[in-house]
Design a protein around this motif. Structure first.
Motif, PDB file in Angstrom:
ATOM      1  N   SER A   1       4.543  -5.048   4.093  1.00 44.68           N
ATOM      2  CA  SER A   1       3.859  -4.872   5.367  1.00 44.68           C
ATOM      3  C   SER A   1       2.527  -4.149   5.164  1.00 44.68           C
ATOM      4  N   ASP A   2       1.599  -4.420   6.087  1.00 48.86           N
ATOM      5  CA  ASP A   2       0.307  -3.744   6.036  1.00 48.86           C
ATOM      6  C   ASP A   2       0.421  -2.245   6.271  1.00 48.86           C
ATOM      7  N   GLN A   3       1.524  -1.799   6.842  1.00 51.42           N
ATOM      8  CA  GLN A   3       1.700  -0.363   7.027  1.00 51.42           C
ATOM      9  C   GLN A   3       1.724   0.332   5.673  1.00 51.42           C
ATOM     10  N   PHE A   4       2.442  -0.275   4.715  1.00 49.75           N
ATOM     11  CA  PHE A   4       2.458   0.275   3.358  1.00 49.75           C
ATOM     12  C   PHE A   4       1.077   0.148   2.715  1.00 49.75           C
ATOM     13  N   GLN A   5       0.434  -0.996   2.949  1.00 49.18           N
ATOM     14  CA  GLN A   5      -0.877  -1.206   2.350  1.00 49.18           C
ATOM     15  C   GLN A   5      -1.914  -0.249   2.924  1.00 49.18           C
ATOM     16  N   ALA A   6      -1.849  -0.014   4.237  1.00 46.30           N
ATOM     17  CA  ALA A   6      -2.799   0.907   4.860  1.00 46.30           C
ATOM     18  C   ALA A   6      -2.631   2.314   4.292  1.00 46.30           C
ATOM     19  N   ASP A   7      -1.389   2.753   4.158  1.00 47.00           N
ATOM     20  CA  ASP A   7      -1.147   4.076   3.564  1.00 47.00           C
ATOM     21  C   ASP A   7      -1.655   4.114   2.130  1.00 47.00           C
ATOM     22  N   ALA A   8      -1.412   3.032   1.388  1.00 46.59           N
ATOM     23  CA  ALA A   8      -1.843   2.998  -0.013  1.00 46.59           C
ATOM     24  C   ALA A   8      -3.360   3.013  -0.123  1.00 46.59           C
ATOM     25  N   LEU A   9      -4.049   2.257   0.737  1.00 53.68           N
ATOM     26  CA  LEU A   9      -5.509   2.233   0.690  1.00 53.68           C
ATOM     27  C   LEU A   9      -6.092   3.603   1.049  1.00 53.68           C
TER      28      LEU A   9
ATOM     29  N   ALA B   1       7.824  -1.990  -1.098  1.00 54.28           N
ATOM     30  CA  ALA B   1       6.368  -2.040  -1.295  1.00 54.28           C
ATOM     31  C   ALA B   1       6.010  -1.638  -2.719  1.00 54.28           C
ATOM     32  N   PHE B   2       5.374  -2.562  -3.410  1.00 50.06           N
ATOM     33  CA  PHE B   2       4.875  -2.301  -4.769  1.00 50.06           C
ATOM     34  C   PHE B   2       3.595  -3.114  -4.941  1.00 50.06           C
ATOM     35  N   TYR B   3       2.519  -2.442  -5.334  1.00 54.53           N
ATOM     36  CA  TYR B   3       1.226  -3.111  -5.493  1.00 54.53           C
ATOM     37  C   TYR B   3       0.661  -2.834  -6.881  1.00 54.53           C
ATOM     38  N   GLU B   4      -0.133  -3.773  -7.330  1.00 56.40           N
ATOM     39  CA  GLU B   4      -0.958  -3.525  -8.509  1.00 56.40           C
ATOM     40  C   GLU B   4      -2.345  -3.080  -8.055  1.00 56.40           C
ATOM     41  N   LEU B   5      -2.941  -2.179  -8.827  1.00 53.62           N
ATOM     42  CA  LEU B   5      -4.326  -1.766  -8.573  1.00 53.62           C
ATOM     43  C   LEU B   5      -5.223  -2.613  -9.468  1.00 53.62           C
ATOM     44  N   VAL B   6      -6.094  -3.417  -8.842  1.00 50.00           N
ATOM     45  CA  VAL B   6      -6.928  -4.355  -9.583  1.00 50.00           C
ATOM     46  C   VAL B   6      -8.388  -3.977  -9.443  1.00 50.00           C
ATOM     47  N   ASN B   7      -9.175  -4.395 -10.412  1.00 54.44           N
ATOM     48  CA  ASN B   7     -10.582  -4.036 -10.490  1.00 54.44           C
ATOM     49  C   ASN B   7     -11.394  -5.268 -10.902  1.00 54.44           C
ATOM     50  N   TRP B   8     -12.502  -5.505 -10.190  1.00 56.77           N
ATOM     51  CA  TRP B   8     -13.405  -6.600 -10.552  1.00 56.77           C
ATOM     52  C   TRP B   8     -14.341  -6.095 -11.648  1.00 56.77           C
ATOM     53  N   GLN B   9     -14.116  -6.527 -12.851  1.00 56.11           N
ATOM     54  CA  GLN B   9     -14.916  -6.071 -13.983  1.00 56.11           C
ATOM     55  C   GLN B   9     -15.747  -7.221 -14.523  1.00 56.11           C
ATOM     56  N   LYS B  10     -17.030  -6.939 -14.750  1.00 55.09           N
ATOM     57  CA  LYS B  10     -17.958  -7.955 -15.228  1.00 55.09           C
ATOM     58  C   LYS B  10     -17.927  -7.974 -16.757  1.00 55.09           C
TER      59      LYS B  10
ATOM     60  N   THR C   1      -6.064  -5.773 -14.045  1.00 51.27           N
ATOM     61  CA  THR C   1      -5.079  -4.840 -13.504  1.00 51.27           C
ATOM     62  C   THR C   1      -5.230  -3.494 -14.211  1.00 51.27           C
ATOM     63  N   VAL C   2      -5.476  -2.448 -13.438  1.00 50.19           N
ATOM     64  CA  VAL C   2      -5.741  -1.133 -14.031  1.00 50.19           C
ATOM     65  C   VAL C   2      -4.688  -0.098 -13.666  1.00 50.19           C
ATOM     66  N   GLY C   3      -3.699  -0.451 -12.879  1.00 51.29           N
ATOM     67  CA  GLY C   3      -2.658   0.502 -12.520  1.00 51.29           C
ATOM     68  C   GLY C   3      -1.746  -0.093 -11.476  1.00 51.29           C
ATOM     69  N   TYR C   4      -0.990   0.769 -10.830  1.00 47.60           N
ATOM     70  CA  TYR C   4      -0.084   0.277  -9.794  1.00 47.60           C
ATOM     71  C   TYR C   4       0.149   1.373  -8.759  1.00 47.60           C
ATOM     72  N   TYR C   5       0.702   0.939  -7.640  1.00 46.91           N
ATOM     73  CA  TYR C   5       1.093   1.845  -6.554  1.00 46.91           C
ATOM     74  C   TYR C   5       2.521   1.534  -6.185  1.00 46.91           C
ATOM     75  N   ASP C   6       3.373   2.541  -6.240  1.00 48.56           N
ATOM     76  CA  ASP C   6       4.788   2.382  -5.943  1.00 48.56           C
ATOM     77  C   ASP C   6       5.141   3.322  -4.797  1.00 48.56           C
ATOM     78  N   ALA C   7       5.430   2.737  -3.621  1.00 51.98           N
ATOM     79  CA  ALA C   7       5.709   3.550  -2.439  1.00 51.98           C
ATOM     80  C   ALA C   7       7.017   4.305  -2.540  1.00 51.98           C
ATOM     81  N   SER C   8       7.884   3.933  -3.484  1.00 54.06           N
ATOM     82  CA  SER C   8       9.172   4.607  -3.612  1.00 54.06           C
ATOM     83  C   SER C   8       9.076   5.922  -4.385  1.00 54.06           C
ATOM     84  N   LEU C   9       7.930   6.181  -5.033  1.00 51.96           N
ATOM     85  CA  LEU C   9       7.754   7.406  -5.813  1.00 51.96           C
ATOM     86  C   LEU C   9       7.435   8.585  -4.889  1.00 51.96           C
ATOM     87  N   PRO C  10       7.616   9.823  -5.381  1.00 47.98           N
ATOM     88  CA  PRO C  10       7.342  10.996  -4.536  1.00 47.98           C
ATOM     89  C   PRO C  10       5.890  11.051  -4.093  1.00 47.98           C
ATOM     90  N   ASN C  11       5.669  11.760  -3.010  1.00 50.25           N
ATOM     91  CA  ASN C  11       4.325  11.887  -2.449  1.00 50.25           C
ATOM     92  C   ASN C  11       3.375  12.524  -3.456  1.00 50.25           C
TER      93      ASN C  11
END
Length: 878
Positions: A225-233, A491-500, A510-520
């Motif tokens: 859900s975008d709720q997880f994405q909004a918090d992650a962003l 909710a689990f996302y990869e952190l991606v980067n546009w690299q030239k 892909t430079v990392g990840y975001y896992d909503a299940s981990l501690p704050n």
């Protein structure tokens, strides 16, 4: 004019009556269309008179891809992003909405991946064995109207005319639907299919509103859900220290709900928005230009884009005409992985959240396995082929396109359709198909004697699939699928980067990840270096105001967001030890801020220390005075038998010299750190020794007066003030001072204390008086004796006698009184250690005044003028 007909029990208007008549005619028309006929022929067959013919109103919408099966799965995704505009003249039945505009290869890959998953399931011996899944796949054109039309089509079936006893049955109805790829279209479809309990599993609709089971009870999704994405962003923006950002979003359910959730999350993280702009790809060009100009003029370095791919593409095309200053783009998962948008070089360095990559074995071969015959049989594949190779499969060419000659090789084609190196959303649609298959398997299959048996003749209702979808929990290709009570996955996302790259080509890394299940605070993990806007290696700054360093506090700028502030130094005595501190706080009483006002340190202790220059000077004078007094005593002792010594009451003189020595030495007790003993000693020793000294001077003054009186005939006054009386006078007067000091020490003695009030930045170690009455009683008694002695000396100063000391005593008492009178205001007004220095100075000055006025002239005669130290000289009168 409106005419009203009234009756005893009702009243209707003329217009209302017309409406009733029209409705009655419409109902009669329906009865005529559906009444039983004696013989009805359908496709050359006869039916019984009891049969009823059911007809779908409107022209059925043909799917882009379809295949029959025991159970039908519906699917919808956007392959075009513009519906064909039809002008209705209301003289003929409207045609179904058609798609036009540019071809979107990624959407085609989604539908083809769905076909691949269904065929894979049909070939499986463990999942739905013996059952063939069919499919009806549609292109929604990115249009709500087309999506709604498709939802009705999937709910009603595809046959325009069908028969079933006396009721119209739902033949060919989809047991579940996968899609759509946009939240707004998905919302519209879910409202139509929800009341019929048709489950809908979306692969790309992320609006948080779809988690509301009251409105969308049969909705599921394989994408978070975008709720997880909004918090992650928001946490991503905060992670890099950006507090001043801009935001753009699609003017759709996806964009509006997503940005609303993001703004709330950003506010919790202390992030401010310089602007929030909404737009849609079909808006007027002036609206798109306005949004682009806002981005160009803004001071925020970071732009968060919560948009659909097609919307952002329109905005980036407008920005490309006049590229803005460097901007750091933050992307939502809807567009940040799209390869077409990576052609905009000014967006290089963008970062965002993406659905995790996945590997789907065999998918690439399936996508590339397109024969010319298969392409020619499908209008959609034909359009794709002609668009990809810029040729025409028909013999009639148009738009200067050449005729396809069969040399086109799809394996060498570079397009979003063939791009399978980073399967993200494609995996979501793949998993959605498998989720429906698992739910169907649990509904119609059971295990018997270690063999899975499925009943393909059972009437599988969509509601059964819906119930089983809630319980789905499986893993496919390393990706686990399950749904919570809201129909959302973990909710689990990869952190991606546009690299030239070195060749100037933007690649997704892909430079990392975001896992909503981990501690704050630990949700983000970055394992590779990021490339920022313009190829920078350091994190760009995006703040309205620079961070306030420690030692300052934030003061908000009037009329601006909380991220715009001024940094004000902390006031005296207060510190702030963190950056961007909203307040300063005072140090404890024993502490004082350092120069930077970011830490509290213990206040320095101030007292008259022995190693200070002032202390050394005062101590030197004190010791010098004591030595001078001892020298004078030695001189008097050596000449004790001479007339000048004997004539000046040698006993009182020696006692006076002894008391003066103590007076000089008692000043040393005032130097050094105060202690309990030194505080009691310094004031009492000073008071007693000075009373002893003044008592001796007073005794000498009285002796002079008595000696003058004794020169008159018959006057025998000296017998009443002889040596015993002189001693008793000194002892009595000194005893009174001892008594005063004793009472002072018993009742409330002086004690060492830390003075925190005189100076804010340091502590003064001093002796508190204890009882101020006792202190001023001691001084007052000394002053009383000094004044009395001064008065007597003044009275005796003109007595015509060479034995007379009254003049010298008068001068000494004048100096003494002047010193102690000026001492009082100086003592009260002098701060800190200088109070002690003033007191020492007063002691030394008065002591030096006494010894110099009383003893210096006599010592000079004894040492240098011995001829005047004779009885005859002293007895001669002027």
């Amino acid at each position: 004019m409106e005419m009203i007909f009234t009756g005893p029990r009702f009243s209707v208007t003329l217009l209302g009556l017309i409406r009733i008549v029209l409705l009655a005619r419409f109902v009669n028309g329906l009865k005529e269309r559906t009444k039983p006929e004696a013989a009805i022929s359908v496709a050359g067959a006869s039916t019984e008179s009891s049969s009823i013919k059911c007809t779908l109103l409107g022209t059925p919408r043909l799917p882009a891809f379809s295949n029959d099966g025991d159970f039908i799965i519906g699917g919808i995704s956007s392959i075009h992003y513009q519906p064909y505009t039809v002008i209705y003249n209301y003289t003929a039945t409207p045609e179904p909405p058609r798609c036009t505009g540019s071809f979107y290869g990624r959407g085609l890959r989604f539908l083809r991946a769905m076909i691949f998953a269904i065929e894979e399931i049909n070939n499986s011996t463990k999942l739905l064995p013996g059952i063939k899944l069919g499919y009806r796949l549609y292109d929604s054109c990115g249009s709500v109207a087309v999506a709604v039309d498709t939802a009705f089509q999937l709910s009603n079936g595809q046959d325009p005319v069908f028969y079933k006893d006396s009721n119209c049955s739902h033949t060919g109805v989809a047991m579940a639907v996968v899609g759509d790829s946009g939240s707004t279209r998905t919302i519209s479809m879910s409202r139509i299919m929800g009341p019929f309990n048709i489950p809908q599993v979306s692969h790309f609709s992320t609006c948080a509103c779809l988690s509301d089971k009251q409105q969308f009870p049969t909705f599921f999704r394989t994408i978070p859900s975008d709720q997880f994405q909004a918090d992650a962003l928001a946490k991503l923006v905060k992670h890099f220290g950006w507090t001043w950002i801009g935001a753009v979003h699609s003017d759709s359910d996806y964009g509006n709900n997503g940005i609303a959730s993001f703004v709330q999350a950003a506010m919790r993280e202390g992030i401010c928005m310089e602007y929030i702009e909404s737009f849609f790809r079909t808006d007027r060009l002036s609206k798109i230009q306005k949004v682009a100009d806002v981005i160009r003029r803004s001071t925020a370095m970071v732009v968060v884009a919560f948009t659909a791919i097609s919307d952002l593409k329109v905005l980036l095309e407008e920005l490309a005409r006049d590229p803005p200053p460097p901007r750091q783009w933050i992307g939502s998962e809807s567009w940040v992985t799209d390869p077409l948008l990576m052609s905009f070089s000014f967006c290089a360095g963008a970062i965002g959240l993406a659905i995790p990559q996945a590997v789907i074995p065999g998918l690439r071969d399936f996508l590339l396995d397109l024969t010319p015959a298969e392409v020619a049989a499908s209008p959609l594949l034909t359009e794709f082929w002609e668009d990809a190779f810029n040729c025409s499969l028909t013999k009639t060419t148009y738009l200067n396109k050449r005729e396809c000659d069969g040399t086109e090789d799809i394996k060498t084609l570079k397009s979003p359709y063939t791009e399978t190196s980073q399967l993200r959303i494609t995996n979501m649609i793949y998993q959605a198909v498998y989720a429906i298959a698992h739910a169907s398997h649990n509904a119609v299959c059971h295990e018997k004697n270690a063999t899975i048996q499925c009943d393909k003749h059972i009437r599988l209702e969509p509601k059964q699939v819906f119930i089983e979808l809630k319980k789905v929990n499986f893993s496919k290709n390393g990706y686990r699928v399950s749904f919570d009570t809201n129909g959302d996955p973990v909710a689990f996302y990869e952190l991606v980067n546009w690299q030239k790259s070195d060749k100037g080509v933007i690649k997704l890394v892909t430079v990392g990840y975001y896992d909503a299940s981990l501690p704050n605070g630990k949700e983000f993990y970055i394992n590779k270096n990021l490339t920022w806007v313009e190829g920078r290696k350091e994190v760009p700054a995006s703040v309205c105001s620079e961070r306030c360093p420690a030692g300052t506090r934030k003061v908000l700028q009037k009329g601006k967001p909380i991220c715009c502030y001024d940094c004000i130094p902390c006031p005296e005595g207060e510190i702030s030890n963190t950056t961007d501190s909203p307040d300063c706080f005072p140090c404890p009483r024993e502490y004082w801020p350092n120069a930077k006002k970011d830490a509290c340190f213990p206040k320095p202790m101030e007292f008259l220390a022995y190693d200070e220059i002032l202390s050394i000077i005062l101590a030197a004078f004190s010791v010098s005075g004591a030595c001078l007094t001892i020298i004078a005593a030695l001189v008097f002792f050596r000449h004790r038998t001479t007339p000048i010594v004997r004539a000046n009451n040698s006993e009182l003189s020696f006692l006076l010299l002894f008391s003066l020595t103590l007076c000089f030495l008692c000043s040393l007790t005032f130097i050094g750190a105060p202690s309990k003993l030194s505080c009691m000693l310094r004031h009492t020793a000073f008071g007693i020794t000075f009373v002893l000294c003044i008592s001796c001077v007073l005794g000498k003054t009285i002796v002079v007066l008595m000696a003058f009186k004794a020169t008159f005939p018959g006057n025998n006054v000296m017998k009443w003030f002889g040596p015993p009386q002189q001693r008793m006078t000194v002892v009595f007067l000194t005893f009174l001072q001892v008594l005063i000091c004793t009472v002072w020490l018993v009742v409330s003695p002086p004690f060492p204390m830390e003075n925190l009030t005189t100076y804010k930045e340091k502590i003064i170690l001093e002796c508190a008086l204890g009882s101020a009455v006792g202190f001023w009683a001691v001084l007052g008694y000394i002053g009383l004796l000094a004044v009395f002695c001064f008065v007597l000396a003044v009275l005796a100063r003109k007595l015509p006698d060479h034995f007379n000391e009254a003049k010298m005593i008068t001068f000494s008492m004048l100096i003494f009184c002047a010193v102690w009178i000026t001492f009082i205001p100086a003592y009260v007004s002098s701060p800190g250690k200088y109070t002690v220095a003033v007191e020492i100075f007063a002691i030394l000055a008065s002591s030096f005044g006494l010894i110099l006025c009383i003893f210096a002239p006599k010592c000079f005669i004894l040492l240098f003028l011995p001829d005047k130290n004779t009885k005859n000289y002293l007895m001669n009168k002027k």
